[in-house]
Design a protein around this motif. Structure first.
Motif, mmCIF file in Angstrom:
data_model
loop_
_atom_site.group_PDB
_atom_site.id
_atom_site.type_symbol
_atom_site.label_atom_id
_atom_site.label_comp_id
_atom_site.label_asym_id
_atom_site.label_seq_id
_atom_site.Cartn_x
_atom_site.Cartn_y
_atom_site.Cartn_z
ATOM 1 N N UNK A 32 -37.092 22.179 -23.711
ATOM 2 C CA UNK A 32 -37.021 22.282 -22.243
ATOM 3 C C UNK A 32 -37.626 21.085 -21.526
ATOM 4 N N UNK A 33 -37.667 19.933 -22.191
ATOM 5 C CA UNK A 33 -38.225 18.733 -21.554
ATOM 6 C C UNK A 33 -37.172 17.945 -20.786
ATOM 7 N N UNK A 34 -35.923 18.396 -20.808
ATOM 8 C CA UNK A 34 -34.873 17.723 -20.047
ATOM 9 C C UNK A 34 -34.001 16.794 -20.871
ATOM 10 N N UNK A 35 -34.013 16.945 -22.187
ATOM 11 C CA UNK A 35 -33.240 16.043 -23.046
ATOM 12 C C UNK A 35 -31.738 16.177 -22.804
ATOM 13 N N UNK A 36 -31.239 17.410 -22.823
ATOM 14 C CA UNK A 36 -29.806 17.624 -22.607
ATOM 15 C C UNK A 36 -29.401 17.209 -21.201
ATOM 16 N N UNK A 37 -30.241 17.499 -20.217
ATOM 17 C CA UNK A 37 -29.960 17.089 -18.838
ATOM 18 C C UNK A 37 -29.806 15.569 -18.750
ATOM 19 N N UNK A 38 -30.729 14.842 -19.374
ATOM 20 C CA UNK A 38 -30.662 13.380 -19.368
ATOM 21 C C UNK A 38 -29.425 12.881 -20.107
ATOM 22 N N UNK A 39 -29.118 13.533 -21.229
ATOM 23 C CA UNK A 39 -27.965 13.135 -22.041
ATOM 24 C C UNK A 39 -26.666 13.278 -21.237
ATOM 25 N N UNK A 40 -26.489 14.421 -20.598
ATOM 26 C CA UNK A 40 -25.263 14.660 -19.831
ATOM 27 C C UNK A 40 -25.187 13.759 -18.604
ATOM 28 N N UNK A 41 -26.339 13.469 -18.000
ATOM 29 C CA UNK A 41 -26.353 12.568 -16.847
ATOM 30 C C UNK A 41 -25.865 11.178 -17.235
ATOM 31 N N UNK A 42 -26.345 10.673 -18.365
ATOM 32 C CA UNK A 42 -25.924 9.345 -18.823
ATOM 33 C C UNK A 42 -24.449 9.349 -19.204
ATOM 34 N N UNK A 43 -23.999 10.438 -19.831
ATOM 35 C CA UNK A 43 -22.582 10.538 -20.165
ATOM 36 C C UNK A 43 -21.705 10.527 -18.931
ATOM 37 N N UNK A 44 -22.133 11.252 -17.911
ATOM 38 C CA UNK A 44 -21.372 11.284 -16.653
ATOM 39 C C UNK A 44 -21.351 9.901 -15.995
ATOM 40 N N UNK A 45 -22.492 9.216 -16.009
ATOM 41 C CA UNK A 45 -22.572 7.870 -15.422
ATOM 42 C C UNK A 45 -21.616 6.913 -16.123
ATOM 43 N N UNK A 46 -21.590 6.983 -17.452
ATOM 44 C CA UNK A 46 -20.704 6.122 -18.232
ATOM 45 C C UNK A 46 -19.243 6.440 -17.936
ATOM 46 N N UNK A 47 -18.918 7.721 -17.849
ATOM 47 C CA UNK A 47 -17.538 8.123 -17.564
ATOM 48 C C UNK A 47 -17.089 7.634 -16.183
ATOM 49 N N UNK A 48 -17.957 7.806 -15.182
ATOM 50 C CA UNK A 48 -17.606 7.379 -13.825
ATOM 51 C C UNK A 48 -17.468 5.863 -13.735
ATOM 52 N N UNK A 49 -18.327 5.125 -14.459
ATOM 53 C CA UNK A 49 -18.226 3.667 -14.467
ATOM 54 C C UNK A 49 -16.896 3.225 -15.059
ATOM 55 N N UNK A 50 -16.470 3.900 -16.112
ATOM 56 C CA UNK A 50 -15.173 3.583 -16.726
ATOM 57 C C UNK A 50 -14.031 3.906 -15.757
ATOM 58 N N UNK A 51 -14.131 5.049 -15.073
ATOM 59 C CA UNK A 51 -13.083 5.471 -14.142
ATOM 60 C C UNK A 51 -12.905 4.467 -13.008
ATOM 61 N N UNK A 52 -14.033 3.892 -12.540
ATOM 62 C CA UNK A 52 -13.958 2.941 -11.416
ATOM 63 C C UNK A 52 -13.322 1.611 -11.827
ATOM 64 N N UNK A 53 -13.493 1.213 -13.068
ATOM 65 C CA UNK A 53 -13.048 -0.128 -13.476
ATOM 66 C C UNK A 53 -11.752 -0.134 -14.273
ATOM 67 N N UNK A 54 -11.432 0.967 -14.930
ATOM 68 C CA UNK A 54 -10.243 0.989 -15.782
ATOM 69 C C UNK A 54 -8.975 1.122 -14.948
ATOM 70 N N UNK A 55 -7.898 0.424 -15.310
ATOM 71 C CA UNK A 55 -6.634 0.569 -14.591
ATOM 72 C C UNK A 55 -6.039 1.952 -14.827
ATOM 73 N N UNK A 56 -5.290 2.476 -13.880
ATOM 74 C CA UNK A 56 -4.692 3.810 -14.073
ATOM 75 C C UNK A 56 -3.705 3.789 -15.242
ATOM 76 N N UNK A 57 -3.699 4.851 -16.052
ATOM 77 C CA UNK A 57 -2.806 4.880 -17.221
ATOM 78 C C UNK A 57 -1.336 4.944 -16.810
#
Length: 281
Positions: A32-57
């Motif tokens: 309960x120290x927030x490990x999963x919360x931090x993990x999912x936050x970083x995953x979401x950040x990475x996904x959104x960064x890819x969405x902003x820069x990647x061309x539409x399929x």
């Protein structure tokens, strides 16, 4: 979260053109120290960064999936863990398929989908001292997926996962980030109070007075021992109760009525008032 995000971004660049022994990251700490919360936050950040820069399929087969998340099941075997990877991208598997066949399909599909970050949670469930655990440990160390791996688990460095040859491999590749209770004060900052304020700002209660929860930050820190998991659970349960009973606000009395997880309840030491002794006349 900031430290984890920065580390993951750096390691992804570092391992982009590295074919073997790609660097990885371990997020460890108490429950309960927030490990999963931090993990999912970083995953979401990475996904959104890819969405902003990647061309539409141009067509469905061109869709890229930059981040994958897998939860290690209890008593995990290499086959069940491979099946978890497959389930995330809806890769069709059958009961007759062997672990090798599932792994082949997973590695091929993940590389085709452009997965660049793999998040593996509850890694402490892997025990390489058993035959099935050793096979599972070998699977999480796979170099056949061109991605950066981030592992999270409870006190990982104290588990058998860091012993023996496989443990030496993991320790030699993985950086470590410790998650712990939020301090009430850190220098001139008050990180716990800041977190409570952010949580309060996310509430959607009609009659809740802004600033109520930060005023009780000392009580909340004592009640949850600074653990983000216990804190979010306490506030969410109080909010649900406030909606159900129609009060639409959270008070200290409402917080006192919430029963938390066993660890938080046994750690919490209520402040008692010292009785005043009067001298008899």
């Amino acid at each position: 979260m900031d430290t984890l995000a920065t580390s993951v971004r750096t390691l992804m660049v570092l391992g982009r053109h590295q074919q073997t022994a790609r660097p990885s990251l371990i997020v460890t700490g108490p429950a309960a120290a927030g490990k999963t919360t931090a993990l999912l936050h970083v995953g979401r950040t990475c996904h959104l960064a890819h969405t902003r820069t990647a061309p539409p399929p141009g067509k469905p087969s061109d869709v890229q999936v930059p981040v994958a998340y897998a939860l290690v099941p209890p008593g995990a075997t290499a086959k069940t863990l491979a099946a978890e990877f497959a389930r995330y991208l809806s890769i069709p598997i059958t009961a007759r398929m062997t672990q090798t066949q599932i792994t082949e399909s997973v590695c091929h599909t993940y590389n085709q989908a452009g997965v660049r970050l793999v998040l593996i949670d509850e890694i402490h469930r892997v025990n390489p001292r058993t035959t099935t655990g050793a096979e599972t440990a070998d699977l999480i160390l796979t170099e056949r997926i061109a991605a950066t791996f981030v592992y999270a688990g409870i006190d990982v460095t104290q588990t058998p996962l860091f012993t023996g040859v496989r443990g030496a491999q993991l320790a030699g590749r993985a950086s470590r980030i410790e998650c712990g209770p939020l301090p009430a004060r850190y220098g001139n900052r008050h990180p716990f109070t800041d977190t409570v304020t952010d949580l309060e700002n996310a509430l959607d209660l009609h009659h809740h007075r802004p600033g109520t929860l930060p005023r009780h930050a000392t009580y909340l820190h004592r009640r949850t021992a600074g653990r983000i998991g216990s804190l979010t659970r306490l506030i969410r349960q109080a909010a649900i109760t406030a909606i159900h009973d129609g009060t639409e606000r959270i008070t200290k009395q409402a917080l006192d009525a919430i029963r938390l997880d066993h660890h938080a309840e046994t750690t919490h030491q209520p402040r008692t008032r010292t009785p005043t002794h009067r001298t008899p006349r």
